[in-house]
Every structure is written in structure tokens, then in C-alpha cells.
Design an enzyme around this catalytic site. Structure first.
Site, PDB file in Angstrom:
ATOM      1  N   CYS A 117       1.109  -1.066   0.482  1.00 27.88           N
ATOM      2  CA  CYS A 117       0.024  -0.028  -0.081  1.00 27.88           C
ATOM      3  C   CYS A 117       0.638   1.242  -0.198  1.00 27.88           C
ATOM      4  O   CYS A 117       1.490   0.755  -0.247  1.00 27.88           O
ATOM      5  CB  CYS A 117      -0.691   0.079   1.009  1.00 27.88           C
ATOM      6  N   SER A 118       0.312   2.603   0.479  1.00 28.31           N
ATOM      7  CA  SER A 118       1.167   3.275   0.184  1.00 28.31           C
ATOM      8  C   SER A 118       2.261   3.658   0.806  1.00 28.31           C
ATOM      9  O   SER A 118       4.030   3.859   0.420  1.00 28.31           O
ATOM     10  CB  SER A 118       0.242   4.977   0.766  1.00 28.31           C
TER      11      SER A 118
END
Length: 121
Positions: free
Chosen positions: A8-9
């Protein structure tokens, strides 16, 4: 043992998913190592992984992650399944399944088939 990398980020929003997927794997007696990293650190984890799952918020990185994955399976986790975290209706199939079990199943299927798996589990 299947090594499942979630991306994810920053590797934080997937941490809850990792925990739930680990619980689902243990419950089903499936040997899997599951961990999460931010997208910037994904390249440092490719050798160890068998399959990479992307959080829906980084779906725009799918092409980039496939390029660094060296032919290993990469898939985006279904947004509804990812977002509910308490059970979701399976992508219009009418079958209820918890998102952690669905994601674990998707990851294991990807590792076995080499990537030919229906994308929105």
C-alpha cells in the site's frame, strides 16, 4: 509455504489485513508468511515473495509492480472486500465471505496458477 506481500502507500493500511489473513491461514492450517510494505519498499521484498497483492488505493501502481515482480503474480485487492474489513458480499456473486479469507484465497490461487486468477474475488 506461500510468501504473500501486501503493498500500500506506506504499508500501514494493510497491517490490519495482514493480521486477519494470518489468522485465516492459521485457522485453515495453511502455511503462509504474510507481510506488508509501502510501495517504495516493494522492490526490496520481491525476491522473498511468491505473490504480491496491492491495496486498492495503489491500484495505479499495478503496471509498475508487475514490472519489478519479475513474472511473479501481482493483483489488486477488491475495493469492497478491502474496505469493509468485517465481511463483504463477494463481488456481486451473492456469496458472503470475509475479506481476509477472500484475499488469502486469491493470494494462494495466484501463487499456484502463476497469476491466472479472477481479479475481483
Amino acid at each position: 509455504m506461500t510468501n504473500i506481500l501486501l503493498v500500500c502507500s506506506a504499508g500501514m493500511s494493510t497491517s490490519m489485513m495482514v493480521k486477519k489473513m494470518q489468522e485465516a491461514a492459521a485457522e485453515k492450517k495453511i502455511e503462509a508468511e504474510i507481510w506488508a510494505v509501502g510501495d517504495a519498499d516493494a522492490v526490496n521484498n520481491v525476491e522473498k515473495m511468491d505473490v504480491m497483492l496491492l491495496g486498492p488505493q495503489v491500484r495505479f501502481l499495478e503496471s509498475k509492480m508487475k514490472a519489478i515482480a519479475g513474472g511473479k503474480p501481482v493483483a489488486v485487492i477488491d475495493m469492497q472486500a478491502y474496505g469493509t474489513m468485517n465481511g463483504a458480499e463477494g463481488s456481486g456473486t451473492g456469496v458472503k465471505a470475509s475479506w481476509d479469507v477472500k484475499s488469502l484465497t486469491m493470494a494462494l490461487s495466484l501463487s499456484v496458477t502463476g497469476g491466472s486468477f479472477y481479479r475481483t474475488v
